[in-house]
Write a protein that holds these residues in place. Structure first.
Motif, short mmCIF file in Angstrom:
data_model
loop_
_atom_site.label_atom_id
_atom_site.label_comp_id
_atom_site.label_asym_id
_atom_site.label_seq_id
_atom_site.Cartn_x
_atom_site.Cartn_y
_atom_site.Cartn_z
N THR A 39 0.75 -1.30 0.13
CA THR A 39 -0.02 0.02 -0.01
C THR A 39 0.74 1.30 0.10
OG1 THR A 39 -1.92 -1.18 1.07
CG2 THR A 39 -1.89 1.32 1.28
N ALA A 40 1.88 1.22 0.88
CA ALA A 40 2.90 2.54 0.83
C ALA A 40 3.69 2.62 -0.52
CB ALA A 40 3.80 2.27 2.09
N PHE A 41 4.32 1.34 -0.90
CA PHE A 41 4.73 1.32 -2.05
C PHE A 41 3.97 1.81 -3.22
CE2 PHE A 41 5.50 -0.87 -6.03
CZ PHE A 41 6.82 -0.53 -6.25
N ALA A 42 2.66 1.41 -3.48
CA ALA A 42 1.98 1.87 -4.66
C ALA A 42 1.51 3.25 -4.58
CB ALA A 42 0.41 1.38 -4.36
N LYS A 43 1.51 3.83 -3.31
CA LYS A 43 1.30 5.28 -3.32
C LYS A 43 2.64 5.92 -3.64
CE LYS A 43 0.06 8.88 0.00
NZ LYS A 43 1.20 9.91 -0.02
N ALA A 97 -6.09 -7.78 -3.55
CA ALA A 97 -7.24 -6.99 -4.30
C ALA A 97 -8.24 -6.31 -3.54
CB ALA A 97 -8.02 -8.03 -5.06
N LYS A 98 -8.73 -6.90 -2.26
CA LYS A 98 -9.60 -6.19 -1.33
C LYS A 98 -9.07 -5.16 -0.43
CE LYS A 98 -13.46 -8.72 -0.81
NZ LYS A 98 -14.51 -9.47 -0.25
N GLU A 99 -7.66 -5.12 -0.17
CA GLU A 99 -7.23 -4.17 0.68
C GLU A 99 -6.34 -3.25 0.44
OE1 GLU A 99 -6.64 -6.42 4.67
OE2 GLU A 99 -7.53 -8.31 3.62
N ILE A 100 -5.81 -3.51 -0.91
CA ILE A 100 -4.96 -2.48 -1.30
C ILE A 100 -5.36 -1.80 -2.53
CG2 ILE A 100 -2.41 -2.37 -2.51
CD1 ILE A 100 -1.68 -4.97 -1.44
N ILE A 329 19.80 -2.59 5.57
CA ILE A 329 18.89 -3.40 5.45
C ILE A 329 17.43 -2.61 5.50
CG2 ILE A 329 20.32 -5.42 6.06
CD1 ILE A 329 18.81 -5.75 8.80
N HIS A 330 17.34 -1.51 6.07
CA HIS A 330 15.88 -0.93 5.94
C HIS A 330 15.95 0.60 5.59
CE1 HIS A 330 15.14 -4.10 8.94
NE2 HIS A 330 15.98 -3.49 9.78
N SER A 331 15.09 1.07 4.95
CA SER A 331 14.87 2.37 4.36
C SER A 331 14.22 3.19 5.79
CB SER A 331 14.00 2.58 3.13
OG SER A 331 13.65 4.03 2.99
N PRO A 332 14.68 3.78 6.39
CA PRO A 332 13.82 4.53 7.45
C PRO A 332 12.68 5.34 7.16
CG PRO A 332 16.24 4.94 7.75
CD PRO A 332 16.31 4.27 6.60
N ASP A 333 12.95 6.31 5.91
CA ASP A 333 11.79 7.01 5.36
C ASP A 333 10.73 6.04 4.92
OD1 ASP A 333 13.25 9.18 6.01
OD2 ASP A 333 13.85 9.37 3.69
N PHE A 334 10.71 4.76 4.30
CA PHE A 334 9.90 4.03 3.90
C PHE A 334 9.17 3.34 5.38
CE2 PHE A 334 7.95 -0.02 2.44
CZ PHE A 334 7.31 0.36 1.28
N VAL A 335 10.09 3.01 6.24
CA VAL A 335 9.58 2.40 7.37
C VAL A 335 8.39 3.50 8.11
CG1 VAL A 335 10.06 1.63 9.87
CG2 VAL A 335 11.28 0.98 7.73
N GLN A 336 8.92 4.81 8.14
CA GLN A 336 7.80 5.59 8.78
C GLN A 336 6.71 5.74 7.74
OE1 GLN A 336 8.23 7.17 11.50
NE2 GLN A 336 9.81 6.17 12.09
N GLU A 337 6.68 5.61 6.55
CA GLU A 337 5.55 5.77 5.72
C GLU A 337 4.49 4.55 5.68
OE1 GLU A 337 3.19 7.46 3.15
OE2 GLU A 337 4.91 8.22 3.74
N VAL A 338 5.01 3.49 6.08
CA VAL A 338 4.61 2.33 6.22
C VAL A 338 3.58 2.26 7.83
CG1 VAL A 338 4.41 -0.37 6.80
CG2 VAL A 338 6.07 0.56 4.85
N SER A 343 -3.13 0.06 8.33
CA SER A 343 -4.44 0.21 8.88
C SER A 343 -4.57 -0.31 10.26
CB SER A 343 -5.47 -0.38 7.87
OG SER A 343 -6.78 -0.72 8.31
N ASP A 344 -5.28 0.15 11.13
CA ASP A 344 -5.39 -0.26 12.49
C ASP A 344 -6.34 -1.21 12.60
OD1 ASP A 344 -7.62 1.32 12.21
OD2 ASP A 344 -7.12 2.65 13.95
N LYS A 345 -7.14 -1.66 11.47
CA LYS A 345 -8.23 -2.86 11.43
C LYS A 345 -7.62 -4.14 11.11
CE LYS A 345 -11.66 0.38 9.33
NZ LYS A 345 -12.84 0.85 8.69
#
Length: 518
Positions: A39-43, A97-100, A329-338, A343-345
């Motif tokens: 979801t974060a990547f697609a945006k 398909a139903k959630e992204i 091994i991580h991207s801090p900016d992307f981690v924050q975006e995720v 979703s809290d659901k």
């Protein structure tokens, strides 16, 4: 309804499955996190397309890609294409398909005819026929067919065991800047139980060390990079996760032959002391800036080895492992975006929040880590509290962090000599019994060397990380029901396929009987 049919509800998907098609409820966290990441990547991917268009790059963008109409379960004509190469029940693809939002097409592929029949039925039942399309094919063959045309924006590989046989085709079938999601469940191989097997599968020697889970991630990353480099491509890790019984990496793949030259500077061999568990890295390549032009880089071969024949701390010999990935091994900016978009659901939202919060606090430029109990156990000293040891490292002027992979982890940029000096100072305050200090043991050799200075154990204000203060679920307890990787799916190509365990029953007795006859 068949007696063998199962009804599974997860997220917004409800599926039916029969026979021996594999489903593991423990992997819900894996699927929830994957949904959050894609979801974060697609945006972000959509925004990159708009930026390229504004710069005059020929990228077709339709109005259906705007944020105002980006909804899940709605086909987005300029959205992302996703391949789930090993789909099994189709649950993951249907949830995608139903959630992204911003999804154009999802291919749910499996080599099993019975699994594909389940996928077809579940696609119809969940009303996602406009987005999800079933495919009955060998995963590697399918990806090779897409290596030149109709490449995918996202490829998800979640195999049972080692993913290496799929990597060559995957790094070719992904678009420039696309996202690879790759799982490995053969942790015994990656964690050092069979280093020779690890080399044959991943091109790297694994070691049995306390930071074996991080080493496993770094072995997988170097393996993906190696496959990508063969085609003038390279990877940029976004999130690298060790959870439950598997590791999972989320990496972007880019094209650039020149950038591939930097790979050797991102890899290193690991020297691991067999006595005190200290480790040192030997890079495969180093970068030097041109004295006349700082923008130019010279690629050099380093000198070595990084250690003496015997460990300088305890006098024992070393094992050599690797190569491993040593870049972040991580991207801090992307981690924050995720963290912002998750979703809290989601059922596992609290765990996602906790794990990603710890990941966001991890030191990026420090490969591998120590553990509190091992540092204390080597010299047989009373174990200090985590905050006390973290304070000592911070008071010494160095950085320290946890890692999500181990609740007692000590990840620090302090030299190993400083770490052991701190432990020597702690032992002075909490002396060990002389009976435990046997000559020529690691404890004896380490404590025989005086610390260079007296380190302070006064509580440091930054010793307690923010994720701990906020009470996040940082380290998951073992989920007892359905724990472990489970059994491999047996709904394969033909009805003649039988379980390997059943096939091998009494194999040794049959072989022995045959030998006696011969």
């Amino acid at each position: 309804m068949d007696n063998d049919t199962q009804i599974i509800t997860e997220g917004l998907a409800k599926i039916r499955t029969g026979g021996n098609v594999f489903y593991n409820p423990v992997q819900e966290f894996n699927r929830d996190l994957s949904i959050s990441v894609i979801t974060a990547f697609a945006k972000h991917y959509s925004e990159e397309k708009l930026q390229k268009k504004s710069k005059g790059v020929n990228v077709i963008i339709s109005n259906t890609g705007s944020d105002s109409v980006a909804e899940a379960c709605t086909k987005c004509d300029d959205g992302i294409s996703i391949l789930e190469a090993l789909s099994a029940t189709g649950l993951r693809s249907i949830r995608y398909a139903k959630e992204i939002p911003r999804v154009k097409e999802i291919i749910a592929n499996d080599i099993s005819h019975r699994a594909v029949e389940d996928i077809k039925r579940n696609i119809v039942d969940n009303a996602v026929t406009n987005i999800v399309h079933p495919s009955h094919s060998d995963a590697t063959l399918l990806m090779y067919q897409h290596r030149k045309e109709n490449q995918f924006d996202v490829i998800d590989l979640d195999p049972y065991g080692c993913p290496s046989i799929f990597l060559d085709s995957a790094v070719q079938a992904i678009k420039d800047g696309g996202l690879l999601l790759i799982t490995a469940t053969d942790m015994a191989v990656l964690a050092g139980n069979t280093p020779e097997t690890c080399y044959s599968k991943y091109g790297s020697i694994s070691l049995r060390i306390k930071s074996c889970h991080e080493m496993a991630l770094r072995i997988l990353l170097q393996c993906i990079e190696s496959h990508a480099n063969r085609y003038g491509r390279y990877i940029v890790p976004l999130i690298s996760l060790s959870a439950d019984f598997y590791i999972r990496v989320f990496v972007r793949v880019y094209t650039g032959a020149y950038k591939c030259k930097f790979t050797t500077s991102k890899l290193a061999y690991v020297y691991h002391c067999t006595g005190c568990d200290s480790f040192a890295l030997q890079p495969l390549g180093v970068l030097k800036k041109n004295e006349k032009n700082n923008k130019q880089v010279k690629f050099c071969i380093p000198t070595g080895p990084a250690v003496s024949q015997k460990c300088e701390h305890c006098g024992h010999s070393h094992h050599i492992g690797g190569p491993i990935w040593t870049d972040p091994i991580h991207s801090p900016d992307f981690v924050q975006e995720v963290l912002k978009t998750a979703s809290d659901k989601l059922n596992t939202f609290k765990r996602i929040q906790g794990v990603l919060s710890v990941i966001s606090e991890e030191l990026l430029d420090v490969p591998l880590y120590y553990t509190l109990e091992r540092l204390s156990g080597v010299i047989h000293v009373e174990m200090p509290s985590m905050l006390v040891l973290r304070s000592a490292i911070l008071n010494a002027g160095f950085k320290v962090s946890f890692t999500h992979m181990n609740r007692t982890s000590i990840k620090t940029d302090a030299p190993t000599k400083v770490v052991w000096d701190i432990m020597r100072c702690w032992e002075k305050k909490h002396p060990i019994s002389k009976k435990r200090c046997i000559e020529n043991t690691p404890a004896f050799n380490i404590l025989a060397q005086p610390p260079e200075k007296d380190y302070s154990f006064e509580m440091h204000p930054d010793a307690n990380p923010e994720s701990r203060k906020l009470g996040f679920v940082r380290f998951q307890e073992n989920p007892l029901p359905h724990w472990g990787p489970g059994f491999k799916a047996t709904a394969m190509v033909g009805d003649q396929k039988i379980l390997k365990s059943k096939k091998n029953q009494g194999k040794r007795k049959r072989e022995a009987s045959q030998e006696s006859v011969d």
